[in-house]
Design a protein around this motif. Structure first.
Motif, mmCIF file in Angstrom:
data_model
loop_
_atom_site.group_PDB
_atom_site.id
_atom_site.type_symbol
_atom_site.label_atom_id
_atom_site.label_comp_id
_atom_site.label_asym_id
_atom_site.label_seq_id
_atom_site.Cartn_x
_atom_site.Cartn_y
_atom_site.Cartn_z
ATOM 1 N N THR A 78 0.861 -1.190 0.000
ATOM 2 C CA THR A 78 0.000 0.000 0.000
ATOM 3 C C THR A 78 0.899 1.243 0.000
ATOM 4 N N VAL A 79 0.480 2.238 -0.803
ATOM 5 C CA VAL A 79 1.285 3.445 -0.993
ATOM 6 C C VAL A 79 0.373 4.669 -0.862
ATOM 7 N N ALA A 80 0.872 5.706 -0.205
ATOM 8 C CA ALA A 80 0.135 6.981 -0.117
ATOM 9 C C ALA A 80 0.453 7.802 -1.369
ATOM 10 N N PRO A 81 -0.559 8.366 -2.032
ATOM 11 C CA PRO A 81 -0.325 9.010 -3.328
ATOM 12 C C PRO A 81 0.086 10.474 -3.248
ATOM 13 N N TYR A 82 0.106 11.049 -2.053
ATOM 14 C CA TYR A 82 0.087 12.509 -1.963
ATOM 15 C C TYR A 82 1.384 13.203 -2.318
ATOM 16 N N ASP A 120 5.773 -7.745 -12.102
ATOM 17 C CA ASP A 120 4.905 -8.686 -11.381
ATOM 18 C C ASP A 120 4.589 -8.257 -9.947
ATOM 19 N N LYS A 121 4.772 -6.989 -9.634
ATOM 20 C CA LYS A 121 4.423 -6.491 -8.299
ATOM 21 C C LYS A 121 3.340 -5.429 -8.455
ATOM 22 N N TRP A 122 2.618 -5.210 -7.370
ATOM 23 C CA TRP A 122 1.478 -4.286 -7.398
ATOM 24 C C TRP A 122 1.647 -3.136 -6.408
ATOM 25 N N VAL A 123 1.129 -1.971 -6.831
ATOM 26 C CA VAL A 123 0.962 -0.843 -5.913
ATOM 27 C C VAL A 123 -0.519 -0.755 -5.565
ATOM 28 N N ILE A 124 -0.811 -0.598 -4.293
ATOM 29 C CA ILE A 124 -2.207 -0.390 -3.881
ATOM 30 C C ILE A 124 -2.279 1.028 -3.287
ATOM 31 N N LEU A 125 -2.832 1.918 -4.083
ATOM 32 C CA LEU A 125 -2.801 3.351 -3.764
ATOM 33 C C LEU A 125 -4.006 3.746 -2.904
ATOM 34 N N LEU A 126 -3.761 4.522 -1.864
ATOM 35 C CA LEU A 126 -4.874 5.004 -1.034
ATOM 36 C C LEU A 126 -5.753 5.938 -1.865
ATOM 37 N N GLN A 182 -9.228 12.856 -8.352
ATOM 38 C CA GLN A 182 -7.958 13.252 -8.994
ATOM 39 C C GLN A 182 -6.926 12.144 -8.864
ATOM 40 N N VAL A 183 -6.875 11.550 -7.657
ATOM 41 C CA VAL A 183 -5.910 10.459 -7.422
ATOM 42 C C VAL A 183 -6.198 9.313 -8.393
ATOM 43 N N LEU A 184 -7.471 8.957 -8.521
ATOM 44 C CA LEU A 184 -7.848 7.830 -9.388
ATOM 45 C C LEU A 184 -7.523 8.136 -10.849
ATOM 46 N N GLU A 185 -7.894 9.319 -11.299
ATOM 47 C CA GLU A 185 -7.717 9.637 -12.719
ATOM 48 C C GLU A 185 -6.237 9.799 -13.079
ATOM 49 N N LYS A 186 -5.546 10.542 -12.275
ATOM 50 C CA LYS A 186 -4.129 10.833 -12.576
ATOM 51 C C LYS A 186 -3.287 9.556 -12.508
ATOM 52 N N SER A 187 -3.489 8.768 -11.461
ATOM 53 C CA SER A 187 -2.616 7.603 -11.265
ATOM 54 C C SER A 187 -2.794 6.551 -12.359
ATOM 55 N N MET A 191 -3.758 -1.109 -7.890
ATOM 56 C CA MET A 191 -5.078 -1.270 -7.237
ATOM 57 C C MET A 191 -5.312 -0.026 -6.392
ATOM 58 N N TYR A 192 -6.511 0.058 -5.808
ATOM 59 C CA TYR A 192 -6.835 1.199 -4.945
ATOM 60 C C TYR A 192 -7.414 0.725 -3.617
ATOM 61 N N VAL A 193 -7.098 1.465 -2.557
ATOM 62 C CA VAL A 193 -7.744 1.232 -1.263
ATOM 63 C C VAL A 193 -9.033 2.045 -1.232
ATOM 64 N N VAL A 194 -10.134 1.353 -1.004
ATOM 65 C CA VAL A 194 -11.442 2.011 -0.894
ATOM 66 C C VAL A 194 -12.131 1.418 0.341
ATOM 67 N N GLY A 195 -12.476 2.256 1.295
ATOM 68 C CA GLY A 195 -13.028 1.751 2.559
ATOM 69 C C GLY A 195 -14.440 1.198 2.409
ATOM 70 N N ALA A 196 -14.690 0.083 3.098
ATOM 71 C CA ALA A 196 -16.028 -0.529 3.087
ATOM 72 C C ALA A 196 -17.054 0.367 3.759
#
Ligand SMILES: O=c1ccn([C@@H]2O[C@H](COP(=O)(O)O)[C@@H](O)[C@H]2O)c(=O)[nH]1
Length: 271
Positions: free
Chosen positions: A118-122, A136-142, A167-172, A182-187
């Protein structure tokens, strides 16, 4: 692990469950404290009892680094113990200027062989790209997190009028693909998950917040599922601390199976 393999595992197990290994010495059953490595002993039992129902494990790195060198050792042993066909997430929430991010990536992808982090995008593109350079590795962006404080910045409008999470979703999506990002999205975000899905139709979401934080699995599936499932739903405390006694492994299995059974139905319904 690529996206196709991940989806294959989800179909095979009829599950999109991620078990969170937030293992805390103050909460594990006292009989384990006699063991040479109580944290690993606890995790080993949890993994043995839940692996049938889980497609991912997510150790939260804070719980391990808080214990110093011994914690890192327990983490490494835990990672090596997780069956190789199960996706692994280092919930580390890293990100810094480029040369520092590169070393974070080396730590979690080379020294340890996690599938994702998990990575902070800011701090922007140069802070995220070094993680994406690993094959073969993944970033999971907040993106839109599960906590109360997510309202402080993530939903506020930016200069262009779009909320920051949009903005985070579109830009990244210009930096990575749906096969390494991937993205972190709270339940706990309810219908907002549908809005997030609109801006990232094909990406997987890591969804924490069911169980102890009260998010609804049904809502997550209804608003967030896509044609490849697109969801890894995490539960940590709700599974691993279902009992604080000697039966903790069996009770964790019961809780994991309950979630898997519900997930099987939701996959039928929405995927
Ligand atoms: O938005 C976020 C991002 C990460 N987390 C992490 O997920 C687990 C949730 O644990 P539960 O015990 O199931 O509540 C934990 O490691 C958090 O740090 C999150 O909750 N929300």
């Amino acid at each position: 692990m690529d996206k196709k393999t991940l989806f294959g595992n989800i179909q095979r197990k009829a599950s999109f469950l991620c078990v969170g290994l937030d293992t805390d010495l103050a909460k594990i059953p006292s009989h384990l404290l006699k063991e040479a490595d109580p944290i690993f002993a606890f995790n080993r039992e949890i993994i043995d009892k839940t692996a049938d129902f889980a497609v991912a494990y997510k150790p939260n790195i804070a719980f391990y680094e808080a214990l110093g060198p011994k914690g890192w050792e327990s983490l490494q042993k835990t990672l090596e113990y997780i069956p190789k066909d199960i996706f692994t997430i280092a919930d580390a929430k890293r990100g810094d200027i480029g040369n520092t991010s590169k070393l974070y990536a080396k730590a979690f992808f080379e020294q340890m062989d996690f599938d994702s982090i998990t990575v902070a995008p800011y701090m922007g593109k140069d802070s995220v790209s070094p993680f994406l350079e690993f094959k073969d590795k993944w970033v999971i962006l907040l993106a839109l997190t599960s906590n109360e404080g997510s309202k402080d910045f993530q939903v506020l409008g930016t200069e262009g009028g779009k909320p920051l999470f949009q903005q985070v979703l579109e830009k990244s999506q210009q930096w990575g693909t749906d096969d390494n990002l991937m993205y972190v999205v709270g339940a706990t975000r309810g219908e907002k998950i549908a809005e997030v899905r609109k801006y990232a139709p094909d990406h997987f979401f890591l969804v924490p917040g069911v169980g102890a934080q009260g998010g609804s699995l049904e809502e997550v599936a209804k608003y967030g599922m896509n044609k490849s499932c697109g969801l890894l739903v995490n539960s940590s405390r709700g599974i691993i601390y279902a009992s604080e006694d000697k039966d903790f492994g069996d009770r964790a299995r019961v809780e994991a199976e309950k979630l898997q059974q519900e997930m099987a139905k939701l996959l039928e319904q929405y995927c």
